[in-house]
Each structure stands twice: as structure tokens, then as C-alpha cells.
Design an enzyme around this catalytic site. Structure first.
Site, PDB file in Angstrom:
ATOM      1  N   GLY A 224     124.078  39.169  60.362  1.00 36.12           N
ATOM      2  CA  GLY A 224     123.461  39.123  61.682  1.00 36.12           C
ATOM      3  C   GLY A 224     122.835  37.790  62.008  1.00 36.12           C
ATOM      4  O   GLY A 224     123.241  36.738  61.521  1.00 36.12           O
ATOM      5  N   GLU A 249     133.415  45.891  62.337  1.00 36.39           N
ATOM      6  CA  GLU A 249     132.071  45.927  61.760  1.00 36.39           C
ATOM      7  C   GLU A 249     131.503  44.515  61.709  1.00 36.39           C
ATOM      8  O   GLU A 249     132.161  43.601  61.208  1.00 36.39           O
ATOM      9  CB  GLU A 249     132.111  46.528  60.351  1.00 36.39           C
ATOM     10  CG  GLU A 249     132.665  47.942  60.286  1.00 36.39           C
ATOM     11  CD  GLU A 249     131.772  48.937  61.003  1.00 36.39           C
ATOM     12  OE1 GLU A 249     130.537  48.746  60.988  1.00 36.39           O
ATOM     13  OE2 GLU A 249     132.309  49.902  61.579  1.00 36.39           O
ATOM     14  N   LEU A 250     130.289  44.318  62.184  1.00 36.05           N
ATOM     15  CA  LEU A 250     129.675  43.000  62.238  1.00 36.05           C
ATOM     16  C   LEU A 250     129.556  42.385  60.846  1.00 36.05           C
ATOM     17  O   LEU A 250     128.929  42.969  59.953  1.00 36.05           O
ATOM     18  CB  LEU A 250     128.288  43.084  62.884  1.00 36.05           C
ATOM     19  CG  LEU A 250     127.488  41.775  62.960  1.00 36.05           C
ATOM     20  CD1 LEU A 250     128.204  40.768  63.848  1.00 36.05           C
ATOM     21  CD2 LEU A 250     126.064  42.040  63.464  1.00 36.05           C
ATOM     22  N   ASP A 251     130.170  41.212  60.677  1.00 33.40           N
ATOM     23  CA  ASP A 251     130.103  40.445  59.427  1.00 33.40           C
ATOM     24  C   ASP A 251     130.568  41.251  58.211  1.00 33.40           C
ATOM     25  O   ASP A 251     130.078  41.064  57.095  1.00 33.40           O
ATOM     26  CB  ASP A 251     128.670  39.929  59.191  1.00 33.40           C
ATOM     27  CG  ASP A 251     128.221  38.964  60.265  1.00 33.40           C
ATOM     28  OD1 ASP A 251     129.090  38.281  60.848  1.00 33.40           O
ATOM     29  OD2 ASP A 251     127.011  38.893  60.535  1.00 33.40           O
ATOM     30  N   GLU A 252     131.521  42.154  58.422  1.00 30.56           N
ATOM     31  CA  GLU A 252     132.025  42.991  57.333  1.00 30.56           C
ATOM     32  C   GLU A 252     133.511  42.779  57.074  1.00 30.56           C
ATOM     33  O   GLU A 252     134.090  43.444  56.231  1.00 30.56           O
ATOM     34  CB  GLU A 252     131.778  44.480  57.650  1.00 30.56           C
ATOM     35  CG  GLU A 252     130.324  44.909  57.630  1.00 30.56           C
ATOM     36  CD  GLU A 252     129.796  45.130  56.228  1.00 30.56           C
ATOM     37  OE1 GLU A 252     130.564  44.956  55.266  1.00 30.56           O
ATOM     38  OE2 GLU A 252     128.602  45.453  56.085  1.00 30.56           O
TER      39      GLU A 252
END
Length: 307
Positions: A224, A249-252
Site C-alpha cells: 500500500g 489484489e493490491l500488491d499481490e
């Protein structure tokens, strides 16, 4: 003497089993091709096999018929396009036998790339410089930004600059414009070079495996916003950067490349930001290079990088 115009890269993956390397190398040998470099990995845990072959197939290389003898062409030698088409057509039989997912392309072929950036220009500048000196096998066809800050730099390089502002209310419209540019420029890869907007789930899914992001943290830690400040709060002794494919998925997304730099207690959050720029540019340029050279194969939420 051959040139890179006579060279090709074959990338493949399939279920692991006996005879794969023999089949591929035999196919190339029968056609007078010379293997320059070969990388392979058998994932015994998952039962899957990955391979990248860089080979030379000179203009005089002959095809073989079903009996294994040379099959001459009318002109005695194929053009580059004819040779590539014939290699693809003939390798399809090998690929079908082993259930391969595969790609065969000229080694000299450049990937058409669209870069996206916000205010921070260090990753953008690094990629443009590396392209300009021929270090990366890419052609940057356009740059998109939600700010105007990098316009002069991009236009100095002679590359079209598209300003697409983004707000919560205009995000669907902005992403529609982005997809229109991807189509009109025939873009193969989108690179988020510190583009500080989260792509929608729909866009990330539509462009799966075709968008690379640089996150200014050694994922999976400090996801994030403001990861360097998060790292400073935890008193880290290294800072890092992670280049990964974008997913819903954020930063996944699957990780391609990472870089770390040692720091200590004397570094302020601002110092970590400054130090981290070098890690970001290196991790991102590595990821772009490996993707465009056909070295990265997706394996679920992981990648296999054949270097």
C-alpha cells in the site's frame, strides 16, 4: 556468420515427463538449427516443466520431411518470415504431443510497451534511457500519466504523451481511454513506472500477465501507501523494491524481480525514499527485460524466471 536476425527464442511449459528436452533439441537439430542457450526447470513438487531455448536457424537451414530428410524450398532458402512460419507450423506437432503452452519469436523482435507514470520520474527516465541506448528489447510507443509533470521529458524522447486525469468518479472513463490506447498502439506490455493509481479489478483481469508494476517495498512486507515510512517505523536494516505482475489484489501479483539495499538507524524516512530509488529502477528494468526476452513464465501466483 549469422546475425541476430537469424536467431529465435522458444519458450514453453507443460506437464513434466520424459522426452521433452530430447524432442525439442531433436526437432531443432533435424532442421539444422544451432542451440545458443538453453534454460530449463522441472518443478517436481508441482509436476510441471519450463524451458527457454535461444537458437540460430540460418537462412540455409532446411526443413525435414516426415522421413527425416531435407525438404528443399523453391528458392533454396526461406525468407525470415517464411522460415519462422514454417518452424511454428512444424513445432505445433511437438507441442501437441506434450500438451505445451509455447511461444516462438525472433530474438531481435522488440516488445511494444506503454509506460504509465504519475509525478515521480526516476523509473520512467531509467527505462527511456535504457531503451534509447539499446539495453532493453523494447519499443516505447506511448506514455500515459495522470499528471503533466513528465511531458517535457517524454516528448524530448519523441514519444507521444497522453494526459489522462483520474478521480474516483472518472476512473471507469480513464481506464476505457487507456484500453483504447492499448489497442490503437498495438501494445504488448504495460509498465507502471511509479504510476500511483490502483487499477480496477476488471482492468487487471483483462490485462493479466501484460502489466508490470514496481512497488517501492520488498513485498510481501509494507504494502500500500508510503511503504518507506512503514519500513522506517519498523526500524528495517534493508529497503527494497519489487517488480510484479498486476492482478486483482493490491500488491499481490506474481513477483518477477526484487532488489534490496542496506540501511541503518541513521536513515530518516526521506533518506529511505532516496536510497530506494536505485532499487526501484533496477528491479523494474530487470523485470521488463526478462519479460520481453521470454524468460518469465507464470506459474499460478508465482513466476519461473529462466535466466
Amino acid at each position: 556468420m549469422t546475425t541476430q536476425q537469424d536467431e529465435y527464442v522458444l519458450t514453453l511449459d507443460c506437464a513434466e515427463g520424459p522426452g521433452i528436452v530430447y524432442a525439442v533439441s531433436g526437432f531443432l537439430a533435424e532442421r539444422g538449427c544451432d542451440i545458443i542457450d538453453i534454460k530449463q526447470f522441472g518443478d517436481r513438487r508441482a509436476g510441471h516443466f519450463y524451458m527457454r531455448v535461444h537458437f540460430e536457424g540460418s537462412a540455409g537451414s532446411a526443413a525435414t520431411d516426415t522421413a527425416g530428410t531435407a525438404a528443399p524450398t523453391e528458392s533454396g532458402a526461406d525468407s525470415d518470415g517464411d522460415r519462422l512460419r514454417r518452424l511454428r507450423e512444424e513445432f505445433a506437432g511437438v507441442a501437441e504431443k506434450f500438451g505445451m503452452t509455447w511461444k516462438l519469436r525472433p530474438a531481435a523482435e522488440k516488445t511494444r510497451v506503454l509506460l504509465m507514470v504519475s509525478k515521480f520520474g526516476h523509473c520512467l527516465n531509467d527505462l527511456l534511457f535504457r531503451e534509447r541506448i539499446g539495453e532493453l528489447p523494447i519499443e516505447v510507443v506511448a506514455v500515459v500519466s495522470n499528471w503533466e509533470d513528465q511531458r517535457s521529458l517524454v516528448e524530448w524522447h519523441g514519444i507521444p504523451y497522453h494526459h489522462i486525469p483520474v478521480t474516483k468518479e472518472t476512473k471507469p472513463e480513464a481506464e476505457a481511454k487507456l484500453l483504447s490506447l492499448v489497442d490503437s498502439y498495438d501494445v504488448e506490455l504495460v509498465v507502471l513506472a511509479r504510476y500511483m493509481q490502483v487499477l480496477s479489478d476488471a482492468l487487471a483481469t483483462k490485462m493479466a500477465g501484460r502489466v508490470i508494476n514496481i512497488h517501492h517495498s520488498f513485498l510481501p512486507s509494507f504494502k500500500g501507501a508510503k511503504p518507506y515510512h512503514q519500513a522506517w517505523d519498523r526500524g528495517v536494516k534493508t529497503v527494497g523494491a519489487t517488480a510484479h505482475y498486476v492482478n486483482a489484489e493490491l500488491d499481490e501479483g506474481p513477483i518477477i524481480a526484487q532488489q534490496v539495499i542496506e540501511v541503518d538507524h541513521t536513515h530518516s524516512p526521506e533518506d529511505l525514499v532516496a536510497v530506494g530509488r536505485d532499487a526501484e529502477t533496477k528491479a523494474l528494468s530487470n523485470a521488463v527485460r526478462w519479460h520481453c526476452e521470454g524468460r518469465v513464465i507464470l506459474n499460478g501466483n508465482r513466476t519461473v524466471v529462466l535466466r
